[in-house]
Design a protein around this motif. Structure first.
Motif, mmCIF file in Angstrom:
data_model
loop_
_atom_site.group_PDB
_atom_site.id
_atom_site.type_symbol
_atom_site.label_atom_id
_atom_site.label_comp_id
_atom_site.label_asym_id
_atom_site.label_seq_id
_atom_site.Cartn_x
_atom_site.Cartn_y
_atom_site.Cartn_z
ATOM 1 N N GLU B 252 49.179 33.348 19.345
ATOM 2 C CA GLU B 252 48.542 32.284 18.545
ATOM 3 C C GLU B 252 47.038 32.502 18.455
ATOM 4 N N ILE B 253 46.439 32.873 19.540
ATOM 5 C CA ILE B 253 44.974 33.083 19.558
ATOM 6 C C ILE B 253 44.612 34.239 18.636
ATOM 7 N N VAL B 254 45.361 35.316 18.772
ATOM 8 C CA VAL B 254 45.063 36.513 17.971
ATOM 9 C C VAL B 254 45.219 36.213 16.473
ATOM 10 N N LEU B 255 46.248 35.407 16.150
ATOM 11 C CA LEU B 255 46.516 35.114 14.739
ATOM 12 C C LEU B 255 45.564 34.063 14.169
ATOM 13 N N ASN B 256 45.303 33.025 14.913
ATOM 14 C CA ASN B 256 44.597 31.860 14.358
ATOM 15 C C ASN B 256 43.119 31.748 14.725
ATOM 16 N N GLU B 257 42.711 32.377 15.819
ATOM 17 C CA GLU B 257 41.328 32.181 16.249
ATOM 18 C C GLU B 257 40.514 33.446 15.995
ATOM 19 N N LYS B 258 39.199 33.246 16.102
ATOM 20 C CA LYS B 258 38.309 34.394 15.930
ATOM 21 C C LYS B 258 38.085 35.011 17.324
ATOM 22 N N CYS B 259 38.806 36.084 17.608
ATOM 23 C CA CYS B 259 38.722 36.709 18.948
ATOM 24 C C CYS B 259 37.416 37.465 19.123
ATOM 25 N N VAL B 260 36.739 37.198 20.239
ATOM 26 C CA VAL B 260 35.502 37.923 20.561
ATOM 27 C C VAL B 260 35.853 39.133 21.450
ATOM 28 N N ARG B 261 36.786 38.850 22.427
ATOM 29 C CA ARG B 261 37.093 39.925 23.383
ATOM 30 C C ARG B 261 38.513 39.738 23.938
ATOM 31 N N VAL B 262 39.287 40.813 23.939
ATOM 32 C CA VAL B 262 40.609 40.785 24.573
ATOM 33 C C VAL B 262 40.636 41.961 25.559
ATOM 34 N N HIS B 263 40.823 41.629 26.844
ATOM 35 C CA HIS B 263 40.734 42.693 27.847
ATOM 36 C C HIS B 263 41.910 42.594 28.827
ATOM 37 N N SER B 264 42.714 43.675 28.885
ATOM 38 C CA SER B 264 43.847 43.635 29.824
ATOM 39 C C SER B 264 43.321 43.959 31.225
ATOM 40 N N ARG B 265 43.770 43.178 32.183
ATOM 41 C CA ARG B 265 43.270 43.383 33.560
ATOM 42 C C ARG B 265 44.150 44.405 34.280
ATOM 43 N N GLU B 266 43.499 45.402 34.940
ATOM 44 C CA GLU B 266 44.245 46.453 35.636
ATOM 45 C C GLU B 266 44.774 45.903 36.965
ATOM 46 N N PHE B 267 46.034 46.098 37.236
ATOM 47 C CA PHE B 267 46.613 45.632 38.490
ATOM 48 C C PHE B 267 46.438 46.707 39.558
ATOM 49 N N ARG B 268 45.750 46.352 40.579
ATOM 50 C CA ARG B 268 45.419 47.360 41.593
ATOM 51 C C ARG B 268 46.185 47.098 42.885
ATOM 52 N N PHE B 269 46.062 48.049 43.830
ATOM 53 C CA PHE B 269 46.777 47.905 45.091
ATOM 54 C C PHE B 269 46.295 46.671 45.861
ATOM 55 N N GLU B 270 45.020 46.393 45.697
ATOM 56 C CA GLU B 270 44.437 45.229 46.360
ATOM 57 C C GLU B 270 45.181 43.950 45.956
ATOM 58 N N ASP B 271 45.563 43.888 44.667
ATOM 59 C CA ASP B 271 46.280 42.715 44.177
ATOM 60 C C ASP B 271 47.687 42.638 44.784
ATOM 61 N N VAL B 272 48.279 43.805 44.989
ATOM 62 C CA VAL B 272 49.606 43.844 45.628
ATOM 63 C C VAL B 272 49.487 43.284 47.041
ATOM 64 N N PHE B 273 48.480 43.778 47.731
ATOM 65 C CA PHE B 273 48.269 43.351 49.120
ATOM 66 C C PHE B 273 48.033 41.837 49.177
ATOM 67 N N ARG B 274 47.165 41.379 48.267
ATOM 68 C CA ARG B 274 46.844 39.949 48.259
ATOM 69 C C ARG B 274 48.090 39.128 47.967
ATOM 70 N N LYS B 275 48.865 39.628 47.030
ATOM 71 C CA LYS B 275 50.075 38.900 46.619
ATOM 72 C C LYS B 275 51.083 38.806 47.781
ATOM 73 N N LEU B 276 51.334 39.961 48.403
ATOM 74 C CA LEU B 276 52.335 39.998 49.481
ATOM 75 C C LEU B 276 51.890 39.203 50.710
ATOM 76 N N THR B 277 50.682 39.456 51.142
ATOM 77 C CA THR B 277 50.223 38.768 52.356
ATOM 78 C C THR B 277 49.949 37.297 52.077
ATOM 79 N N GLY B 278 49.533 36.994 50.856
ATOM 80 C CA GLY B 278 49.301 35.592 50.480
ATOM 81 C C GLY B 278 50.591 34.814 50.567
ATOM 82 N N GLU B 279 51.656 35.417 50.106
ATOM 83 C CA GLU B 279 52.966 34.752 50.164
ATOM 84 C C GLU B 279 53.390 34.533 51.618
ATOM 85 N N ALA B 280 53.085 35.524 52.429
ATOM 86 C CA ALA B 280 53.478 35.435 53.850
ATOM 87 C C ALA B 280 52.762 34.294 54.552
#
Lengths: 375, 282
Positions: B252-280
């Motif tokens: 919807e944003i891409v179609l209807n709004e005036k996009c300034v910036r679209v940036h995909s976030r890289e998933f890193r090992f740090e995020d895996v660690f945070r996710k797993l240990t955070g759940e624990a």
């Protein structure tokens, strides 16, 4: 990887020496204690010389060779040697005595001086050297002079006084008489024990607790040197250092005792006992500071028990279970001279000392293996 | 090289390690991760013979612990997180001491001093070393007898970026030479860059074990940072692309709004660690 135990032992032993060499303050402290032994030796020799001077004869100094002097000359003292000396200036500051003289009777015949009466016709001043022994000697001498005087001049007016010699070294009664063999033996024993305490307990705790706190012992335990071997090396190192220091002290204080097996038995047992205490304290504490503090508390505890045992029976009983008491007592007995009467007591001290040290060593070894080398 | 089966280590009623099972292969660079208090150090202490397991089986180089610890000793080394050198000794003297205790020739001391760029300061007392130099000396000390398994506890902490590069390269080199490396670290980039396999633990329990790439692939979550102009107002939002609602919102944003910036976030090992240990710890 094939390394002999002797090679590991040699490496660890050399490491201990290098560590000590890099900490000259520790060696200086041992040097200071040895210096104290030298001073003790010099002081006790000086006091022994002073004591020997008490063998000098007592002097009777008189201004008139009257009937009393004749009577004294004819009825010599049964034990003391007495010399008679004529001096017209008796009882004045003009009379000088040699420094070794410590027992004098200055007898002044007033009649001979043809002074106006109302004053005593005879005056006697007894002069002593200041020391306890000299006062005792002068007292006996005075009794002999006064009894003769009473026999000769019972109807005369006699004046007498008891004074120190002008050059005497009067001392407070509580001071330690190093000329006394028993006191000297006790001080010597304490001094040797202090040196051993420093080398085997304080230094052991300082060097080992530092290694423990920094987990160096754990790192070494991961090599081919086991914690047991590390302890053995430390025991041998501190024991050898303690025996070298004790050897020097003995050579200074009482060289004759260097050749007594009993003396070395006590010194070795004492060193091992102190190392045992140090091992226990190091094992029970995580840091160098707390271990050193505990070492200081231990020393204070021993001192307090020794002091209180003089007046309280409970502490005397507690003292029996402390190897320090047996070390000092047995060493004092050696230095004081062993007689047939105290052979049994000495044997009891040696036996109890050995038993306590063995028990302490077993406890310290078990503690070391369980937690001594681990942080 | 290491085989652990149902390892439990208890301090009174508290379980520091609870039923841990994993293995480390020969020549593997194995990352052992977990938040503070997860049981990493306790596990290493058990593997290096400082503490005994309460329950379970531990085998190092085919020898059971703690029974055959004396046989394992010459085969392992440990690089602790804190420096434990004799500060009054020089770097060379420290290494010589350990060389003598392992009975290895003295020329290896110079080899390792040189390899860790410590040759110039080798005769300086360790007291005057920087933290980084002390750390490098620890590594040299551990490697002097050429062990088959080395435990590294945060080897790059307190090192400058050049030394970090040197140590990471060295760890990889050690593993490539056939020596197993057991590494604990809080630097997730390091794990991602150099580890062959990683185990993540929390509260004494193993959460997961795999290669860093497989971890990222399995646990990856796709996020997208979007910035757009809505009625003269700049709006910034993060959308979770695995959620259908957020996916629809992005279209919807891409179609209807005036996009300034679209940036995909890289998933890193740090995020895996945070996710797993955070759940624990949730």
């Amino acid at each position: 990887m094939n390394v002999s135990r002797f090679h590991l032992f040699k490496t660890l032993y050399a490491k201990e020496w290098v560590r000590l060499k890099r900490n000259p303050a520790a060696l200086m402290a041992v040097g200071l204690l040895i210096l104290m032994a030298f001073l003790l030796n010099i002081e006790s020799k000086a006091q022994q010389t002073a004591k020997r001077s008490s063998d000098w004869p007592c002097l009777v100094v008189f201004n008139e060779d009257n009937a009393l002097i004749q009577h004294l000359k004819q009825n010599q003292h049964p034990k003391l040697r007495v010399k008679f000396k004529h001096n017209p200036n008796v009882n004045t500051s003009k009379v000088r005595y040699a420094s070794v003289v410590d027992c004098v009777a200055e007898i002044q015949d007033i009649q001979a001086l043809k002074w106006i009466d109302k004053r005593p016709q005879q005056t006697i001043i007894f002069r002593h050297g200041g020391s306890e022994a000299s006062i005792k000697k002068t007292n006996g001498f005075a009794r002999w002079v006064l009894s003769s005087m009473a026999a000769k001049y019972s109807n005369q007016n006699i004046g007498q006084s008891f004074k120190p010699l002008p050059n005497s070294r009067s001392k407070p009664s509580a001071s330690l008489d190093l000329g006394n063999k028993k006191s000297r033996a006790m001080v010597s024993a304490m001094l040797i024990f202090s040196t051993q305490f420093f080398v085997c307990c304080a230094l052991f705790i300082s060097l080992t607790a530092h290694e423990k706190e920094k987990s160096i012992l754990q790192a070494l335990a991961l090599t081919l040197a086991s914690p047991r071997l590390q302890l053995i090396v430390k025991v041998v190192f501190h024991l050898s250092l303690s025996l070298i220091a004790s050897f020097i002290m003995l050579a200074v204080i009482s060289p004759a005792h260097l050749f007594y097996v009993g003396t070395w038995w006590i010194l070795i047992a004492s060193s091992i006992g102190l190392i045992g205490v140090a091992t226990i304290l190091t094992s029970l504490n995580r840091t160098q500071t707390s271990a050193s503090l505990m070492g200081f508390c231990y020393l204070m505890f021993v001192g307090v028990v020794f002091a209180l045992s003089q007046n309280f029976k409970g502490f005397t009983l507690l003292k029996v279970f402390m190897f320090e008491h047996h070390v000092i007592s047995a060493l004092s007995m050696f230095f004081n001279g062993i007689t047939r009467n105290n052979y049994l007591l000495l044997g009891a001290h040696l036996l109890t000392l050995t038993v306590i040290v063995v028990v302490l060593s077993v406890i310290s070894f078990v503690l070391w293996q369980r937690k001594g080398w681990k942080v | 090289m290491i085989k652990i089966q149902d390892l439990t280590i208890q301090y009174g009623a508290f379980k520091a390690v609870d039923g841990l099972s994993f293995s480390v292969n020969k020549g593997e660079l194995f990352g052992f991760l977990g938040p503070n208090g997860a049981g990493k150090t306790t596990t290493i202490k058990c593997l290096t013979g400082t503490i005994k397991p309460t329950h379970g089986m531990v085998e190092v180089a085919g020898y059971a612990l703690p029974k055959f610890f004396h046989k394992i000793k010459p085969l392992i080394a440990f690089v602790p997180d804190t420096e434990n050198h004799y500060e009054d000794f020089s770097g060379r003297e420290n290494l010589l001491l350990y060389a003598n205790l392992y009975g290895v020739p003295h020329h290896r001391v110079d080899v390792w001093l040189d390899r860790l760029q410590l040759s110039e300061a080798s005769d300086v007392k360790v007291r005057n070393y920087s933290k980084g130099m002390k750390k490098k000396l620890l590594i040299a000390r551990a490697m002097i007898h050429e062990p088959q398994l080395v435990f590294f506890d945060e080897p790059t902490a307190n090192l400058d970026i050049h030394s970090v590069k040197l140590v990471r390269g060295l760890l990889r080199e050690i593993a490539n030479s056939g020596t197993s490396v057991f590494l604990t670290t809080h630097d997730m980039d390091e794990v991602e860059q150099i580890c062959d396999r990683v185990a993540i633990i929390a509260k004494g329990k193993l959460l997961d074990i795999d290669t860093p790439t497989a971890f990222i692939t399995r646990h990856a979550e796709r996020y997208c940072d979007v910035q757009y102009d809505h009625q003269d107002q700049l709006i910034r939002t993060t959308l979770h692309l695995d959620e259908p609602e957020d996916k629809q919102r992005l279209s919807e944003i891409v179609l209807n709004e005036k996009c300034v910036r679209v940036h995909s976030r890289e998933f890193r090992f740090e995020d895996v660690f945070r996710k797993l240990t955070g759940e624990a710890y949730r």
